[in-house]
Design a protein around this motif. Structure first.
Motif, PDB file in Angstrom:
ATOM      1  N   THR A  77       0.788  -1.199   0.079  1.00 57.08           N
ATOM      2  CA  THR A  77       0.096  -0.029  -0.034  1.00 57.08           C
ATOM      3  C   THR A  77       0.910   1.383   0.107  1.00 57.08           C
ATOM      4  OG1 THR A  77      -1.804  -1.157   1.301  1.00 57.08           O
ATOM      5  CG2 THR A  77      -2.064   1.036   1.240  1.00 57.08           C
ATOM      6  N   PHE A  78       1.915   1.202   0.745  1.00 57.56           N
ATOM      7  CA  PHE A  78       3.045   2.380   1.006  1.00 57.56           C
ATOM      8  C   PHE A  78       3.564   2.641  -0.713  1.00 57.56           C
ATOM      9  CE2 PHE A  78       6.495   4.956   2.218  1.00 57.56           C
ATOM     10  CZ  PHE A  78       7.533   4.540   1.149  1.00 57.56           C
ATOM     11  N   TYR A  79       3.900   1.454  -1.150  1.00 54.40           N
ATOM     12  CA  TYR A  79       4.327   1.500  -2.658  1.00 54.40           C
ATOM     13  C   TYR A  79       3.256   2.372  -3.273  1.00 54.40           C
ATOM     14  CZ  TYR A  79       8.796  -0.412  -2.357  1.00 54.40           C
ATOM     15  OH  TYR A  79      10.309  -0.739  -1.802  1.00 54.40           O
ATOM     16  N   LEU A  80       2.190   1.815  -3.442  1.00 50.92           N
ATOM     17  CA  LEU A  80       0.908   2.275  -3.987  1.00 50.92           C
ATOM     18  C   LEU A  80       0.602   3.567  -3.851  1.00 50.92           C
ATOM     19  CD1 LEU A  80      -0.749   0.773  -6.304  1.00 50.92           C
ATOM     20  CD2 LEU A  80      -2.476   0.301  -4.479  1.00 50.92           C
ATOM     21  N   VAL A  81       0.568   4.162  -2.685  1.00 53.08           N
ATOM     22  CA  VAL A  81       0.126   5.183  -2.529  1.00 53.08           C
ATOM     23  C   VAL A  81       1.216   6.618  -2.399  1.00 53.08           C
ATOM     24  CG1 VAL A  81      -0.908   6.630  -0.534  1.00 53.08           C
ATOM     25  CG2 VAL A  81      -1.804   4.617  -1.131  1.00 53.08           C
ATOM     26  N   VAL A  82       2.282   6.265  -1.668  1.00 55.58           N
ATOM     27  CA  VAL A  82       3.373   7.199  -1.549  1.00 55.58           C
ATOM     28  C   VAL A  82       4.365   7.239  -2.637  1.00 55.58           C
ATOM     29  CG1 VAL A  82       5.160   7.873  -0.127  1.00 55.58           C
ATOM     30  CG2 VAL A  82       3.291   6.896   0.918  1.00 55.58           C
ATOM     31  N   LYS A  83       4.754   6.028  -3.197  1.00 56.15           N
ATOM     32  CA  LYS A  83       5.872   5.966  -4.248  1.00 56.15           C
ATOM     33  C   LYS A  83       4.912   6.153  -5.797  1.00 56.15           C
ATOM     34  CE  LYS A  83       9.452   6.063  -1.999  1.00 56.15           C
ATOM     35  NZ  LYS A  83      10.222   7.215  -1.883  1.00 56.15           N
ATOM     36  N   ARG A  84       3.563   5.878  -5.514  1.00 58.12           N
ATOM     37  CA  ARG A  84       2.756   5.711  -6.811  1.00 58.12           C
ATOM     38  C   ARG A  84       3.221   4.700  -7.804  1.00 58.12           C
ATOM     39  NH1 ARG A  84       1.165  11.950  -7.167  1.00 58.12           N
ATOM     40  NH2 ARG A  84       2.245  11.840  -5.038  1.00 58.12           N
ATOM     41  N   ALA A  85       3.659   3.523  -7.307  1.00 58.22           N
ATOM     42  CA  ALA A  85       4.107   2.440  -8.056  1.00 58.22           C
ATOM     43  C   ALA A  85       3.101   1.284  -7.537  1.00 58.22           C
ATOM     44  CB  ALA A  85       5.612   2.109  -7.677  1.00 58.22           C
ATOM     45  N   ASN A  86       2.602   0.575  -8.935  1.00 59.22           N
ATOM     46  CA  ASN A  86       1.825  -0.463  -8.747  1.00 59.22           C
ATOM     47  C   ASN A  86       2.765  -1.647  -8.717  1.00 59.22           C
ATOM     48  OD1 ASN A  86      -0.088  -2.743  -8.813  1.00 59.22           O
ATOM     49  ND2 ASN A  86      -1.657  -1.450  -9.652  1.00 59.22           N
ATOM     50  N   LEU A  87       2.864  -2.627  -7.664  1.00 58.59           N
ATOM     51  CA  LEU A  87       3.773  -3.703  -7.637  1.00 58.59           C
ATOM     52  C   LEU A  87       2.926  -5.117  -7.980  1.00 58.59           C
ATOM     53  CD1 LEU A  87       5.798  -3.165  -4.518  1.00 58.59           C
ATOM     54  CD2 LEU A  87       6.335  -2.468  -6.612  1.00 58.59           C
ATOM     55  N   ILE A  88       1.627  -4.790  -7.916  1.00 61.58           N
ATOM     56  CA  ILE A  88       1.209  -6.205  -7.927  1.00 61.58           C
ATOM     57  C   ILE A  88       0.628  -6.594  -9.298  1.00 61.58           C
ATOM     58  CG2 ILE A  88      -1.354  -7.337  -7.193  1.00 61.58           C
ATOM     59  CD1 ILE A  88      -1.242  -4.922  -5.065  1.00 61.58           C
ATOM     60  N   VAL A  89       0.160  -5.518 -10.408  1.00 60.89           N
ATOM     61  CA  VAL A  89       0.002  -5.757 -11.739  1.00 60.89           C
ATOM     62  C   VAL A  89       1.117  -6.253 -12.350  1.00 60.89           C
ATOM     63  CG1 VAL A  89      -0.886  -4.666 -13.718  1.00 60.89           C
ATOM     64  CG2 VAL A  89      -2.050  -4.418 -11.676  1.00 60.89           C
ATOM     65  N   MET A 116       3.357  -8.091 -11.490  1.00 57.26           N
ATOM     66  CA  MET A 116       3.715  -9.360 -10.858  1.00 57.26           C
ATOM     67  C   MET A 116       2.865 -10.487 -11.692  1.00 57.26           C
ATOM     68  SD  MET A 116       4.692 -10.248  -6.910  1.00 57.26           S
ATOM     69  CE  MET A 116       2.750 -10.309  -6.481  1.00 57.26           C
ATOM     70  N   ILE A 117       1.722 -10.101 -12.000  1.00 50.10           N
ATOM     71  CA  ILE A 117       0.655 -11.104 -12.788  1.00 50.10           C
ATOM     72  C   ILE A 117       0.831 -11.005 -14.109  1.00 50.10           C
ATOM     73  CG2 ILE A 117      -1.739 -11.469 -13.023  1.00 50.10           C
ATOM     74  CD1 ILE A 117      -2.215  -9.988 -10.020  1.00 50.10           C
ATOM     75  N   THR A 118       0.799  -9.822 -14.675  1.00 50.09           N
ATOM     76  CA  THR A 118       0.938  -9.714 -16.133  1.00 50.09           C
ATOM     77  C   THR A 118       2.366  -9.934 -16.785  1.00 50.09           C
ATOM     78  OG1 THR A 118       1.459  -7.491 -16.139  1.00 50.09           O
ATOM     79  CG2 THR A 118      -1.022  -8.141 -16.256  1.00 50.09           C
ATOM     80  N   GLY A 119       3.532  -9.759 -15.968  1.00 52.03           N
ATOM     81  CA  GLY A 119       5.014  -9.531 -16.377  1.00 52.03           C
ATOM     82  C   GLY A 119       5.205  -8.711 -17.087  1.00 52.03           C
ATOM     83  N   ARG A 120       4.488  -7.375 -17.118  1.00 49.49           N
ATOM     84  CA  ARG A 120       4.776  -6.207 -17.990  1.00 49.49           C
ATOM     85  C   ARG A 120       4.886  -4.989 -17.059  1.00 49.49           C
ATOM     86  NH1 ARG A 120       2.176  -8.991 -21.718  1.00 49.49           N
ATOM     87  NH2 ARG A 120       3.083  -8.932 -23.580  1.00 49.49           N
ATOM     88  N   ARG A 121       5.726  -4.224 -17.289  1.00 47.24           N
ATOM     89  CA  ARG A 121       6.003  -2.821 -16.520  1.00 47.24           C
ATOM     90  C   ARG A 121       6.417  -1.739 -17.486  1.00 47.24           C
ATOM     91  NH1 ARG A 121       9.446  -2.843 -11.501  1.00 47.24           N
ATOM     92  NH2 ARG A 121       7.440  -2.816 -10.288  1.00 47.24           N
ATOM     93  N   ALA A 122       5.651  -0.568 -17.416  1.00 53.01           N
ATOM     94  CA  ALA A 122       5.941   0.503 -18.242  1.00 53.01           C
ATOM     95  C   ALA A 122       7.366   1.069 -17.645  1.00 53.01           C
ATOM     96  CB  ALA A 122       4.910   1.532 -18.204  1.00 53.01           C
ATOM     97  N   ARG A 156       9.834 -15.507 -21.001  1.00 53.21           N
ATOM     98  CA  ARG A 156       9.233 -16.407 -20.302  1.00 53.21           C
ATOM     99  C   ARG A 156       9.687 -17.857 -20.269  1.00 53.21           C
ATOM    100  NH1 ARG A 156       4.272 -13.943 -20.169  1.00 53.21           N
ATOM    101  NH2 ARG A 156       3.547 -12.629 -22.283  1.00 53.21           N
ATOM    102  N   ALA A 157       9.351 -18.475 -18.911  1.00 53.78           N
ATOM    103  CA  ALA A 157       9.680 -19.545 -18.676  1.00 53.78           C
ATOM    104  C   ALA A 157       8.622 -20.538 -19.482  1.00 53.78           C
ATOM    105  CB  ALA A 157       9.336 -20.085 -17.243  1.00 53.78           C
ATOM    106  N   PRO A 158       9.382 -21.722 -20.125  1.00 54.54           N
ATOM    107  CA  PRO A 158       8.677 -22.381 -20.906  1.00 54.54           C
ATOM    108  C   PRO A 158       7.481 -23.153 -20.313  1.00 54.54           C
ATOM    109  CG  PRO A 158      11.019 -23.357 -20.627  1.00 54.54           C
ATOM    110  CD  PRO A 158      10.753 -22.267 -19.601  1.00 54.54           C
TER     111      PRO A 158
END
Lengths: 186, 163
Positions: A130-142, A144-150, A164-166
């Motif tokens: 939550t700290f990362y999301l609110v204070v650092k404005r970084a979404n760590l969760i998405v 981790m699931i999609t494997g993509r980050r801007a 990707r792993a086989p």
């Protein structure tokens, strides 16, 4: 109690998968890539508070501590649950038959107590995300699931290209999880 | 005073107050009657023995290769203890005895209810004894849930709940 048992066994499968994945998954999932020594942890913690903070490629050194702590706490919780017995000798884990009444009762008592540690770690982990999301404005969760980050100025670049792993390895991981559950319940 | 000496004074004060704490929680004033203590301890040993018998019954019932002899021995223990359980709660062996016990006062204040719970347990013990006599593991296994329910029935009302 049935749901309790089913959840415990499901989590055993998940735990087995994650540990396998930590050695055989893509680079960001591997323990070797994100578990760092105390100097890196302290330096990263300083950067979080200081301001010259960059999002790491994959789990950061502080998050790594969380991963290890929670996996250990889960292993203890599930391990004890497998051998646990209630006060009346009525409800028991699948492996309680291998130990005595007193030993299984102790396992049950410890299983109850260790949950508090796990709960504290979970709460801490959620607060951190939550700290990362609110204070650092970084979404760590998405990512981790999609494997993509801007990629932005404040994001670390990968040391080597992501791959990707086989799919066969995912299947192997799932099979290991199922095997773990089968072994304790047969 | 510098920080170190302030800290030392605080540590000493904390240690000394901890010593004082100990005296207040020392043993209760009255002596515990050895007969009461013995009755409670014997009861606790017997109840643990009952729990172990329930475990043996349950373990074998769940197993693919049940040990019928072990189940019969466990059922035998249940029968022996069920027959005697009514005598394990003489007056004065409750929470006010000074001995650590999970027995609640309701055992004595609601004696009729407690007797009914004991009777229910004895009835289920008789059922599992009958099943054990057949030598059939499945039959013994079938009697376990009702027996466990009888344990729970009494414990729900007359035993201290673990917080």
């Amino acid at each position: 109690m049935d749901w309790h048992r089913r959840s415990g066994l499901a989590l055993l499968g998940v735990l087995a998968f994650r540990i396998f994945w930590g050695f055989a998954g893509p680079v960001t999932a591997r323990f070797g890539s994100f578990v760092k020594g105390p100097r890196s942890v302290i330096a990263y913690a300083r950067s979080l508070l200081g301001g010259a903070h960059r999002l790491t490629f994959g789990h950061n050194p502080l998050g790594a501590l969380s991963v290890v702590a929670i996996l250990l706490a889960m292993s203890v919780q599930i391990g004890l649950g497998l051998f646990a017995l209630d006060t009346d000798g009525l409800e028991s884990g699948p492996l309680a038959r291998f130990i005595t009444f007193e030993q299984a009762q102790t396992a049950g008592d410890l299983h109850e107590a260790s949950f508090n540690i796990l709960l504290a770690l979970i709460v801490l982990h959620l607060a951190a995300v939550t700290f990362y999301l609110v204070v650092k404005r970084a979404n760590l969760i998405v990512p981790m699931i999609t494997g993509r980050r801007a990629l932005g100025a404040n994001v670390e670049r990968a040391a080597q290209p992501m791959a990707r792993a086989p799919f066969t390895r995912i299947l192997l991981g799932v099979a290991l999880g199922v095997l773990a559950v089968w072994l304790v319940t047969r | 005073m510098n920080k170190f000496s302030i800290l030392s004074v605080l540590v000493m004060a904390a240690t000394l107050s901890a010593c004082g704490e100990g005296a207040e929680t020392a043993a209760p004033a009255a002596e515990i009657d050895p007969a009461i203590k013995s009755a409670i301890e014997t009861r606790q040993t017997n109840l643990k023995d009952l729990g172990a018998a329930m475990k043996t019954l349950g373990d074998n019932a769940k197993s693919g290769t049940p040990d019928v002899a072990a189940m019969q021995a466990a059922a035998g223990k249940v029968q022996v203890h069920a027959a005697a359980i009514g005598t394990w709660f003489p007056a004065g062996t409750g929470p006010s005895s000074g001995v650590k016990t999970e027995a609640l006062d309701t055992i004595w204040t609601d004696a009729a209810g407690f007797e009914a719970a004991v009777a229910k347990f004895q009835a289920e013990a008789a059922n599992i004894t009958t099943a054990a006599a057949t030598g059939d593991a499945a039959a013994i296994g079938a009697a376990i849930p009702a027996l466990g329910g009888a344990c729970k029935n009494c414990h729900d009302t007359y035993r201290l709940k673990k917080s």
